[in-house]
Design an enzyme around this catalytic site. Structure first.
Site, PDB file in Angstrom:
ATOM      1  N   GLU A   1       0.831  -1.212   0.000  1.00 58.35           N
ATOM      2  CA  GLU A   1       0.000   0.000   0.000  1.00 58.35           C
ATOM      3  C   GLU A   1       0.865   1.262   0.000  1.00 58.35           C
ATOM      4  O   GLU A   1       0.525   2.253  -0.633  1.00 58.35           O
ATOM      5  CB  GLU A   1      -0.955   0.013   1.197  1.00 58.35           C
ATOM      6  CG  GLU A   1      -1.990  -1.116   1.197  1.00 58.35           C
ATOM      7  CD  GLU A   1      -2.847  -1.171  -0.067  1.00 58.35           C
ATOM      8  OE1 GLU A   1      -3.140  -0.108  -0.638  1.00 58.35           O
ATOM      9  OE2 GLU A   1      -3.195  -2.291  -0.489  1.00 58.35           O
TER      10      GLU A   1
ATOM     11  N   HIS B   1       1.859   2.209  -3.429  1.00 58.04           N
ATOM     12  CA  HIS B   1       0.844   3.052  -4.093  1.00 58.04           C
ATOM     13  C   HIS B   1       0.911   4.489  -3.550  1.00 58.04           C
ATOM     14  O   HIS B   1       0.937   5.450  -4.297  1.00 58.04           O
ATOM     15  CB  HIS B   1      -0.571   2.540  -3.800  1.00 58.04           C
ATOM     16  CG  HIS B   1      -0.901   1.212  -4.411  1.00 58.04           C
ATOM     17  ND1 HIS B   1      -0.743   0.952  -5.744  1.00 58.04           N
ATOM     18  CD2 HIS B   1      -1.424   0.079  -3.861  1.00 58.04           C
ATOM     19  CE1 HIS B   1      -1.160  -0.290  -5.992  1.00 58.04           C
ATOM     20  NE2 HIS B   1      -1.567  -0.849  -4.865  1.00 58.04           N
TER      21      HIS B   1
HETATM   22 ZN    ZN Z   1      -2.570  -2.626  -4.595  1.00 61.29          ZN
END
Ligand code: ZN
Length: 363
Positions: free
Chosen positions: A60, A63
């Site tokens: 995460e 991202h």
């Molecule tokens: Zn992802």
């Protein structure tokens, strides 16, 4: 239920654990106890789940930190038993930016897998005969722990690339399609494929793995919700607040008694009210505050909310959609050169969307 456990912040991004996560631990403990497992095995499994979710958090962050480079801030990362979710303050609309943000997550898992491949070392394990390898893997050693983590990271990278929008692979597909067509159409196609794959997940999940059932629901509803949002945004594009706002709204003076508003609430259909002095908005009285204070002998200025947002008649309706649905603003007074000219709320924004969708259908 929205009870999340706060784990703190890293790079200004809050990390939260969803309450359902604890079922996962309960499930591991009970599963092991049923099999007559030792404390050592239970701890091994719990430590393993924690390590997997550390990899999910790093995914995460892949991202989030890439998004940050394009000026998209991440509010929080939530951990669910089925995976992680990063919440951005806005969705990058450039397909090229979205492609980079999307692939950064799975690439983190690829990087971890490559690192573990050399640490374990994986190829040596595969050089043993099948029975020897089996012997090695049934024991609870640190090397096995890292080997399983290697497998999980390869799995995470591959699983996330399945084109089931809003999973990473589906987002990548949408962004690639958006290079060739408009974003609303690209999202429609990606969301339809996502919902189709969600049904396959459900079928496989019912037969083999209960976790897939949850993922199927998450994908199916996520595809529906996000597609709808994108379609709505597309309908609102280029339209201003002036076209959709409420014009005939009742306003009150800060010195008015609350009884006046209570009477208006009963006798009309309006539920939130702007408080105005010489044309300027001084506060808002929301439905809940009116009900809570309805039996008191007080003035409107004593209870009105003075911490409010106003919007301009020339503002883009897309930004209003964001304010109403993401920032949960229930009622927005509309001003023109500082003077109140109307208001906008979720109900009339929805009405406007419905009318626009009829017009778009006729085109
Ligand atoms: Zn992802």
């Amino acid at each position: 239920m929205k009870a999340n456990l706060n784990l703190g912040s890293v790079f200004g991004i809050k990390i939260k654990v969803h309450w359902t996560f604890f079922f996962l631990f309960a499930w591991i403990v009970f599963g092991e106890l049923k099999r007559g497992g030792s404390t050592g095995r239970i701890l091994f499994n719990i430590a393993f789940v924690l390590a997997v979710f550390l990899c999910v958090v790093l995914h995460e962050f892949g991202h989030a930190l890439t998004a940050n480079r394009f000026g998209v801030k991440t509010e929080k990362i939530t951990l669910l038993p089925i995976g992680g979710m990063a919440r951005f303050d806005k969705i990058p609309e450039s397909p090229k930016q979205e492609i980079l943000i999307v692939i950064a997550g799975p690439l983190v898992n690829v990087a971890i897998a490559i690192l573990l491949y050399f640490i374990v070392p994986v190829h040596e394990l595969f050089n043993h005969s099948f029975t020897d390898t089996y012997e090695i893997f049934v024991s609870f050693t640190f090397q096995n722990f890292l080997f399983f983590l290697f497998i999980v990271n390869v799995g995470l990278a591959l699983f996330n690339m399945i084109p089931a929008f809003p999973m990473d692979g589906g987002r990548l597909l949408r962004a690639l399609l958006a290079l060739k067509m408009n974003r609303a159409k690209a999202t429609q196609i990606a969301a339809s494929l996502g919902q189709f794959i969600a049904v396959l997940f459900l079928l496989v999940g019912l037969l083999y793995n209960p976790f897939l059932i949850f993922i199927a629901l998450f994908v199916f509803l996520g595809a529906y919700g996000e597609n709808q949002m994108v379609q709505h945004m597309a309908l609102l594009k280029g339209h201003t607040v002036e076209e959709a706002m409420l014009l005939n709204i009742s306003t009150f003076n800060p010195k008015d008694s609350i009884d006046l508003i209570v009477n208006k609430l009963i006798s009309g259909t309006e539920i939130n009210f702007a408080v105005v002095e010489e044309g300027k908005v001084k506060g808002i009285l929301y439905h809940r505050q009116i009900i809570e204070n309805s039996n008191k002998n007080i003035l409107i200025e004593d209870v009105m909310d003075t911490n409010f947002k106003t919007v301009k008649n020339t503002d883009d309706l897309k930004s209003i959609y964001h304010l109403i649905y993401f920032e949960k603003q229930r009622f927005l007074p509309v001003v023109n050169q500082g003077k109140l000219v109307g208001a906008i709320d979720a109900i009339n924004l929805n009405e406007y969307i419905l009318l626009q969708s009829k017009l778009a259908y006729l085109k």
